[in-house]
Each structure stands twice: as C-alpha cells, then as structure tokens.
Enzyme design. Structure first.
Site, short mmCIF file in Angstrom:
data_model
loop_
_atom_site.label_atom_id
_atom_site.label_comp_id
_atom_site.label_asym_id
_atom_site.label_seq_id
_atom_site.Cartn_x
_atom_site.Cartn_y
_atom_site.Cartn_z
N HIS A 69 0.85 -1.19 0.00
CA HIS A 69 0.00 0.00 0.00
C HIS A 69 0.89 1.24 0.00
O HIS A 69 2.11 1.14 -0.16
CB HIS A 69 -0.95 -0.02 1.20
CG HIS A 69 -0.26 -0.27 2.52
ND1 HIS A 69 0.66 0.60 3.05
CD2 HIS A 69 -0.34 -1.31 3.40
CE1 HIS A 69 1.11 0.14 4.21
NE2 HIS A 69 0.53 -1.03 4.44
N HIS A 89 4.05 1.22 2.18
CA HIS A 89 5.18 0.52 1.56
C HIS A 89 5.78 1.37 0.43
O HIS A 89 6.99 1.44 0.25
CB HIS A 89 4.72 -0.82 0.98
CG HIS A 89 4.16 -1.78 1.98
ND1 HIS A 89 2.83 -2.15 1.99
CD2 HIS A 89 4.73 -2.45 3.01
CE1 HIS A 89 2.62 -3.01 2.97
NE2 HIS A 89 3.75 -3.21 3.61
N GLN A 111 9.32 -2.85 16.34
CA GLN A 111 10.10 -3.61 15.36
C GLN A 111 11.30 -2.80 14.88
O GLN A 111 12.43 -3.29 14.82
CB GLN A 111 9.20 -3.98 14.18
CG GLN A 111 9.93 -4.49 12.96
CD GLN A 111 8.96 -4.91 11.87
OE1 GLN A 111 8.33 -5.94 11.97
NE2 GLN A 111 8.85 -4.12 10.81
N ASP A 129 5.63 0.49 12.76
CA ASP A 129 5.97 -0.65 13.62
C ASP A 129 7.16 -0.24 14.49
O ASP A 129 8.29 -0.68 14.28
CB ASP A 129 6.27 -1.88 12.77
CG ASP A 129 5.07 -2.28 11.93
OD1 ASP A 129 4.16 -2.91 12.48
OD2 ASP A 129 5.01 -1.91 10.74
N SER A 136 -2.33 0.01 6.67
CA SER A 136 -1.87 -1.32 7.07
C SER A 136 -2.49 -2.33 6.12
O SER A 136 -3.64 -2.17 5.70
CB SER A 136 -2.33 -1.62 8.50
OG SER A 136 -2.22 -3.01 8.77
N SER A 137 -1.72 -3.37 5.81
CA SER A 137 -2.28 -4.43 4.96
C SER A 137 -3.49 -5.05 5.64
O SER A 137 -4.39 -5.58 4.99
CB SER A 137 -1.23 -5.51 4.71
OG SER A 137 -0.07 -4.95 4.13
P1 AMP Z 1 4.65 -5.21 6.55
O1 AMP Z 1 4.41 -5.61 5.13
O2 AMP Z 1 3.41 -4.89 7.30
O3 AMP Z 1 5.57 -6.15 7.27
O4 AMP Z 1 5.44 -3.84 6.49
C1 AMP Z 1 6.62 -3.72 5.77
C2 AMP Z 1 7.27 -2.41 6.11
O5 AMP Z 1 6.38 -1.35 5.78
C3 AMP Z 1 7.60 -2.27 7.60
O6 AMP Z 1 8.83 -1.59 7.72
C4 AMP Z 1 6.46 -1.42 8.10
O7 AMP Z 1 6.78 -0.67 9.25
C5 AMP Z 1 6.23 -0.51 6.91
N1 AMP Z 1 4.89 0.07 6.95
C6 AMP Z 1 3.71 -0.59 7.08
N2 AMP Z 1 2.68 0.29 7.13
C7 AMP Z 1 3.23 1.53 7.05
C8 AMP Z 1 2.70 2.85 7.07
N3 AMP Z 1 1.39 3.09 7.18
N4 AMP Z 1 3.56 3.88 6.97
C9 AMP Z 1 4.90 3.67 6.87
N5 AMP Z 1 5.45 2.45 6.84
C10 AMP Z 1 4.64 1.39 6.93
#
Ligand code: AMP
Length: 305
Positions: A45, A48, A165, A162, A197-198
């Site tokens: 999204h 990312h 994390q 996150d 968020s996914s």
């Molecule tokens: P994920 O696919 O949820 O594991 O996220 C992959 C990366 O994208 C991680 O570094 C997350 O912190 C980042 N991320 C997810 N959602 C957001 C957001 N709304 N804004 C900024 N970074 C994000």
C-alpha cells in the site's frame, strides 16, 4: 523545471526472483552502486510505497522482499488469511523503479525447516507487542537477519508504524554488527488519520469508524504533550474510552529506546503507542512525541535515521 534524478523511469519490470540462486545472480548485477532493501509481507500500500520511494531517492538500487514469515506468526494469528496480492505488488514495484523483487516461499528461506538457532530479541521483545505475541520479535529478527545476509544491502528501510520492530532491528544491527544503515520512514496515514496497514482490508465499514479512535487518541495525546506525561496519557485514554468497540490491549507513553513508561517529571522524546482489537482485527499505531515545553508530535523516533 525538470527535476533530475539519477534513476531513469521504470521502463522495464523489476526482476522477480524466487530462489536463492536467482537472488544471488540478480544481486550480483547491482554491485556497481549502493543497494537499499525494503522488507515487506506483501499486500503493498502507500506506506510501503513511501518506503520504496525514500529508498529509491537515496540508493542507486532498490530490492523489495515480499515474504510472509511463518516464524513471526503465533498459533491462532492471521497467517492463513493474510492478504496475498503478488501481481499488484509487482506492478507497484515496477511503477517505482524497483530493481529486484524477492518473493521466496518458506522452504526457500528455511530450507531445513524451522531454524533451531534464532535471533533473540531479549527483554525489549517481551513488552508491548511482544507481551501479546510471544516469540514474535525473535521470528522477525531471525528473518530480517537472514534477508540482510541474502540481499546484502547498504541500507534497510523500515516504517515508524511498527515502532518496536524498528527499535529492535536498530538494536540487532548495532548489537550484532550487521554493518547496515537502518532508515526510519514516518507513518503514512489516510486523510482521516487511519494508519495504512495491509490488515485494514479486514475492517468492515463500522470497524473502520471505530479504528479511527486509535489515531484520534494519539493526536489528542500529542496535543497535550507540552503539559507532561500524565496529561498525554489522560487525553489519549479519554478518546479510547469513548469508543467501546476498540478493545484496547495497551496504551502507553514510553521512552523511545527503553520502552519503559516515562515518569511524570520526564521531558524529552517519548513514544505514545496503542494496540487494540477492532472486530476481528488487531491494530497498532504510535506517535513519537516531544514531551514538555514546546512539545508536540515528532515525525519518527530517534530522528530519521
Ligand atoms: P509489513 O508488510 O506490514 O511487514 O510492512 C513492511 C514495512 O512497511 C515495515 O517496515 C512497516 O513498518 C512498513 N509500513 C507498514 N505500514 C506503514 C505505514 N502506514 N507507513 C509507513 N510504513 C509502513
């Protein structure tokens, strides 16, 4: 005026690789410059996309990994229903000029099955998210370590979304000398404040309304930042109390690197973090703050890098 960037527009699709051998071959072609890696679980999204864009602005090459890491999901969590949109994800990567997309299956990342040796997140992995998701951060750090070894980046980009994390990855890189730069990217939100968020696809329309209480609470807390920690906590809690359909797991104001509750006399950088279940979905959000005179929201904890 034409803005010059050293990256040509994406004329070709990214190279999509699935095996270690394909990745090694693709990675070998990127050795003429620096390589930034953005690690994701897919269902990409705008959040990312922002990570990818910032990586592309600073690095000559960008590698995106898409891997749903079974090691970081507990029993009863949403691994089996997690959204999978690989074709769209590759399209997004193509539009952003990504060089390589690595989409391994678990048997590629863990050829001998679940690894017997894992990275331990230590005490910082046992609080907040770690308390609700035992072993989660060991699973995250183990795969991040492996993906760093496999992709050999100069820099890795992670979202402030996150926060725990991000902090643990920074610690691992420093404590275990990974020799890679960790760059933090501020949280990308919808216009109404909801953090992207996914997992937002799980939300019904009415869940989504309730979910807005999280970002509203963080804003209310940020607005009270100049008055000190208890004012921040009180303002944020008040918003959540008014939304009973958001089942709060935790709402904390903590030090950004120790994750310990900040005492009332504390002035300086802090992290206001919240987790709540809305409908069937567990959501997290946070806001870095400056607490004290002239206080308010900060973009990311510990600065941008
Ligand atoms: P994920 O696919 O949820 O594991 O996220 C992959 C990366 O994208 C991680 O570094 C997350 O912190 C980042 N991320 C997810 N959602 C957001 C957001 N709304 N804004 C900024 N970074 C994000």
């Amino acid at each position: 005026m034409t803005l010059f960037t050293h990256r040509p527009p994406a004329a070709t699709r990214p190279l999509v690789v699935r095996t270690r051998a394909e990745l090694a071959e693709a990675r070998a072609t990127l050795d003429d410059g620096d390589v930034a890696v953005v690690m994701t679980m897919g269902a990409l999204h705008e959040g990312h996309r922002e990570l990818i864009r910032q990586a592309a602005q600073r690095a000559r090459h960008v590698v995106v990994t898409i891997f749903l890491n079974p090691l970081q999901f507990g029993p009863g969590e949403d691994l089996s229903r997690y959204p999978r949109t690989v074709d769209d994800d590759v399209e997004l990567c193509a539009r952003e000029g990504v060089d390589v997309v690595f989409t391994p299956t678990p048997d590629v990342v863990y050829p001998d099955g679940d690894p017997g040796v894992r990275v331990s997140a230590g005490p910082l992995g046992d609080v907040l998210e770690g308390r609700s998701r035992p072993g989660h951060f060991d699973g995250v750090l183990t795969v991040v370590g492996k993906l760093i070894h496999l992709t050999r980046p100069h820099a890795v980009y992670y979202g402030q979304k996150d926060a725990q994390q991000l902090l643990l990855i920074r610690r691992m890189v420093r404590d275990l000398d990974f020799g890679v730069e960790v760059v933090a990217v501020p949280t990308v939100r919808e216009d109404d404040g909801l953090a992207l968020s996914s997992r937002n696809v799980y939300l019904t329309a009415s869940d989504r309304e309730s979910a807005l209480a999280l970002s509203r609470a963080l804003r209310a807390g940020a607005d009270a930042a100049s008055e000190g920690p208890s004012a921040v906590r009180r303002a944020a809690r008040q918003v959540l109390v008014e939304e009973p359909l958001a089942m709060v797991d935790y709402l904390v104001l903590v030090h950004p690197t120790t994750l310990e509750d900040v005492p009332e006399w504390y002035r300086g950088e802090a992290l206001l973090a919240v987790a709540a279940r809305v409908g069937t979905t567990r959501l997290i959000d946070n806001q870095p703050l400056l607490v004290g005179p002239g206080g308010g929201p900060l973009a990311a904890s510990g600065g941008q890098r």
